[in-house]
Design an enzyme around this catalytic site. Structure first.
Site, PDB file in Angstrom:
ATOM      1  N   ASP A 146       0.873  -1.496  -0.446  1.00  0.00           N
ATOM      2  CA  ASP A 146      -0.012  -0.073  -0.047  1.00  0.00           C
ATOM      3  C   ASP A 146       0.869   1.558   0.102  1.00  0.00           C
ATOM      4  O   ASP A 146       0.563   2.146  -0.075  1.00  0.00           O
ATOM      5  CB  ASP A 146      -1.475   0.279   1.290  1.00  0.00           C
ATOM      6  CG  ASP A 146      -0.589  -0.617   2.680  1.00  0.00           C
ATOM      7  OD1 ASP A 146       0.565  -0.169   2.913  1.00  0.00           O
ATOM      8  OD2 ASP A 146      -1.284  -0.069   3.467  1.00  0.00           O
ATOM      9  N   GLY A 164      -1.570  -7.748  13.634  1.00  0.00           N
ATOM     10  CA  GLY A 164      -1.749  -7.914  12.807  1.00  0.00           C
ATOM     11  C   GLY A 164      -3.057  -7.467  12.292  1.00  0.00           C
ATOM     12  O   GLY A 164      -3.703  -7.920  10.994  1.00  0.00           O
ATOM     13  N   LEU A 165      -4.691  -7.231  13.235  1.00  0.00           N
ATOM     14  CA  LEU A 165      -5.394  -7.284  12.963  1.00  0.00           C
ATOM     15  C   LEU A 165      -6.402  -5.844  12.421  1.00  0.00           C
ATOM     16  O   LEU A 165      -7.879  -5.507  11.878  1.00  0.00           O
ATOM     17  CB  LEU A 165      -6.618  -8.036  13.296  1.00  0.00           C
ATOM     18  CG  LEU A 165      -6.467 -10.016  13.369  1.00  0.00           C
ATOM     19  CD1 LEU A 165      -7.501 -10.456  13.825  1.00  0.00           C
ATOM     20  CD2 LEU A 165      -6.444 -10.522  12.022  1.00  0.00           C
ATOM     21  N   SER A 166      -5.261  -4.705  12.629  1.00  0.00           N
ATOM     22  CA  SER A 166      -5.664  -3.402  12.566  1.00  0.00           C
ATOM     23  C   SER A 166      -6.177  -3.103  13.868  1.00  0.00           C
ATOM     24  O   SER A 166      -7.344  -2.504  13.646  1.00  0.00           O
ATOM     25  CB  SER A 166      -5.992  -3.538  11.472  1.00  0.00           C
ATOM     26  OG  SER A 166      -5.404  -3.398  10.139  1.00  0.00           O
ATOM     27  N   SER A 218      -5.869  -0.964  15.639  1.00  0.00           N
ATOM     28  CA  SER A 218      -5.450   0.727  16.169  1.00  0.00           C
ATOM     29  C   SER A 218      -6.613   1.112  14.496  1.00  0.00           C
ATOM     30  O   SER A 218      -7.033   2.044  15.360  1.00  0.00           O
ATOM     31  CB  SER A 218      -3.996   1.012  15.595  1.00  0.00           C
ATOM     32  OG  SER A 218      -3.228  -0.042  15.897  1.00  0.00           O
ATOM     33  N   ASP A 249      -4.914  -0.194   5.926  1.00  0.00           N
ATOM     34  CA  ASP A 249      -5.996  -0.793   7.266  1.00  0.00           C
ATOM     35  C   ASP A 249      -7.430   0.327   7.243  1.00  0.00           C
ATOM     36  O   ASP A 249      -8.475   0.093   8.202  1.00  0.00           O
ATOM     37  CB  ASP A 249      -5.327  -0.706   8.382  1.00  0.00           C
ATOM     38  CG  ASP A 249      -3.930  -1.462   8.012  1.00  0.00           C
ATOM     39  OD1 ASP A 249      -4.055  -2.012   7.314  1.00  0.00           O
ATOM     40  OD2 ASP A 249      -3.215  -1.571   8.878  1.00  0.00           O
ATOM     41  N   TYR A 265       9.530  -1.417  10.281  1.00  0.00           N
ATOM     42  CA  TYR A 265       7.923  -0.861   9.789  1.00  0.00           C
ATOM     43  C   TYR A 265       8.344   0.732   8.541  1.00  0.00           C
ATOM     44  O   TYR A 265       8.612   0.084   7.816  1.00  0.00           O
ATOM     45  CB  TYR A 265       6.682  -0.387  10.387  1.00  0.00           C
ATOM     46  CG  TYR A 265       5.530  -0.297   9.187  1.00  0.00           C
ATOM     47  CD1 TYR A 265       4.422  -1.348   8.727  1.00  0.00           C
ATOM     48  CD2 TYR A 265       5.344   1.321   8.613  1.00  0.00           C
ATOM     49  CE1 TYR A 265       3.621  -1.061   7.694  1.00  0.00           C
ATOM     50  CE2 TYR A 265       4.523   1.540   7.541  1.00  0.00           C
ATOM     51  CZ  TYR A 265       3.670  -0.050   7.135  1.00  0.00           C
ATOM     52  OH  TYR A 265       2.525   0.106   6.305  1.00  0.00           O
TER      53      TYR A 265
HETATM   54  C1  GLA Z   1      -0.224  -2.187   8.442  1.00  0.00           C
HETATM   55  C2  GLA Z   1      -0.355  -1.207   8.116  1.00  0.00           C
HETATM   56  C3  GLA Z   1      -0.267  -1.085   6.661  1.00  0.00           C
HETATM   57  C4  GLA Z   1       0.078  -2.018   5.623  1.00  0.00           C
HETATM   58  C5  GLA Z   1       0.515  -3.486   6.073  1.00  0.00           C
HETATM   59  C6  GLA Z   1       1.313  -4.175   5.690  1.00  0.00           C
HETATM   60  O1  GLA Z   1      -1.561  -3.145   9.112  1.00  0.00           O
HETATM   61  O2  GLA Z   1      -1.075  -0.662   8.782  1.00  0.00           O
HETATM   62  O3  GLA Z   1      -0.864   0.571   5.608  1.00  0.00           O
HETATM   63  O4  GLA Z   1       1.673  -1.358   5.170  1.00  0.00           O
HETATM   64  O5  GLA Z   1       0.915  -3.378   7.307  1.00  0.00           O
HETATM   65  O6  GLA Z   1       0.833  -4.741   4.215  1.00  0.00           O
END
Ligand code: GLA
Length: 387
Positions: free
Chosen positions: A37, A124-126, A128, A172, A222
């Site tokens: 992204d 890793g499921l967002s 945030s 996300d 990141y």
């Molecule tokens: C996190 C970031 C996203 C994306 C992913 C990896 O979730 O918030 O914007 O970059 O990592 O794909």
């Protein structure tokens, strides 16, 4: 979900009077298109049946006073003094969003109420993005204005950049705001155009396996990955002067020009260029109901994230390896930023119990840890539940 709505309403009524406005914003699982992204590329996420809810009512002053049922704490702040709170970091997402909305000149009201979420944190499921988007929906519902979905996503992303210091991409927040029930969204992160792709392959389910190792180093690493991609673009420009981002490099161009790249940016770029291509092929496979092909692309994505992008972890590799041994699992990969967190697998419905049994046993044996495994469904993006 309706149970949780009842509960949050009750929790509100124990502390405040009147009827709250309830808003929700979901977490997400990304099916394919990882770390593409912020390279202006393609992603294919799904909004899931895990979300963050706010039950709120307006206040006459400029104070935001929300009680978190998860953290059993409140962290009141004034809209006129938006600074990070180290002791209650969850509240920073709300502060960061308020700051951005204020900068847009949108009228903000103080509010009070309760919040609750069931998106696992730092997995890793967002969680945030779900917090940010839910906060935006709450300010919006009480403020009486309406922000376009893509704009809302951009604003939440900016909050994360500026308030939290992580230079995340748009995926996300976008899917949390605009997700569609029973669909994945195929998003072009440059143009922000998107298309809902039906997830109607009968007989298959999406299984999430949570390694329960939170994402160490996620924020700093990141940002490092992001810089390495920028470096790769700068180096490739010597031969491809027209490119602006890795999204502009085709796999064929990459093969022609990769000698221009230093080793590390070279590996990072190889992941991104091949991953964009995989997303396009995965979307075609999904449209054509070719699930085995889709699963194979998920598998390739994981290998690329593991060896070229180097964002996997031992635990994630064990989960993916275990998943692939289950007959009826057509593909498995880490999902989200990596460094810990969750995997996503595409599994034939009848194999789901065996998947859970086998992956749990193998993960336990190899790591001494207990994973959490569950089926997830594709839900709608953020919205108001009731007034
Ligand atoms: C996190 C970031 C996203 C994306 C992913 C990896 O979730 O918030 O914007 O970059 O990592 O794909």
């Amino acid at each position: 979900m309706s149970d949780r709505v009842t509960q949050i309403r009750q929790a509100f009524q124990e502390r405040f009077t009147g009827a709250p406005v309830v808003v929700r914003a979901p977490g997400r699982v990304n099916l394919i298109g990882e770390h593409t992204d912020y390279n202006d590329g393609y992603v294919l996420p799904v909004a899931i049946n895990r979300d963050v809810m706010f039950a709120v009512r307006p206040r006459a002053d400029r104070v935001v006073d929300l009680y978190s049922l998860n953290f059993r704490a409140s962290a009141p702040f004034s809209l006129d003094r938006l600074v990070p709170d180290r002791s209650q970091p969850w509240s920073n997402y709300i502060r960061g969003v308020a700051q951005q909305l204020g900068r847009e000149g949108l009228p903000l009201t103080g509010m009070e109420g309760v919040i609750e979420g069931n998106v696992p944190i730092a997995s890793g499921l967002s969680s945030s993005a779900a917090m940010e988007v839910a906060a935006l929906m709450a300010f919006q519902a009480l403020g009486g204005w309406e922000l376009d979905g893509a704009k809302a996503a951009l604003l939440c992303q900016r909050a994360e950049h500026e308030f939290m210091g992580v230079r995340v991409g748009i995926m996300d927040q976008f899917i949390s705001r605009l997700g569609k029930r029973d669909h994945a969204l195929f998003i072009d992160c440059r143009t922000m155009q998107y298309e809902a792709i039906p997830l109607n392959a009968r007989g298959y389910v999406l299984m999430i396996a949570d390694s329960r190792r939170s994402r160490e180093l996620a924020a700093s690493e990141y940002n490092v990955r992001r810089s390495q991609c920028e470096e790769a673009v700068a180096q490739l420009r010597a031969g491809l002067p027209e490119i602006e981002a890795l999204r502009d490099v085709t796999p064929q161009q990459f093969r022609q020009h990769n000698w221009r790249l230093d080793a590390l940016p070279g590996r990072r770029a190889r992941h991104v260029v091949s991953e964009d291509d995989r997303v396009l092929r995965a979307v075609a496979a999904l449209r054509g109901q070719r699930l085995a092909e889709f699963g194979a692309l998920m598998n390739e994505s994981h290998e690329s994230l593991r060896f070229d992008y180097e964002v996997s972890s031992r635990e994630l590799d064990v989960l993916v390896g275990a998943a692939r041994l289950v007959e009826g699992c057509v593909g498995a990969r880490l999902t989200g930023a990596g460094f810990g967190g969750c995997t996503v697998s595409l599994v034939r419905e009848e194999a789901a119990p065996e998947f859970e049994r086998h992956v749990t046993a193998m993960y336990r044996r190899e790591t001494g840890r207990e994973p959490i495994i569950y089926t997830c469904t594709a839900e709608a993006g953020a919205g108001v539940i009731g007034g």
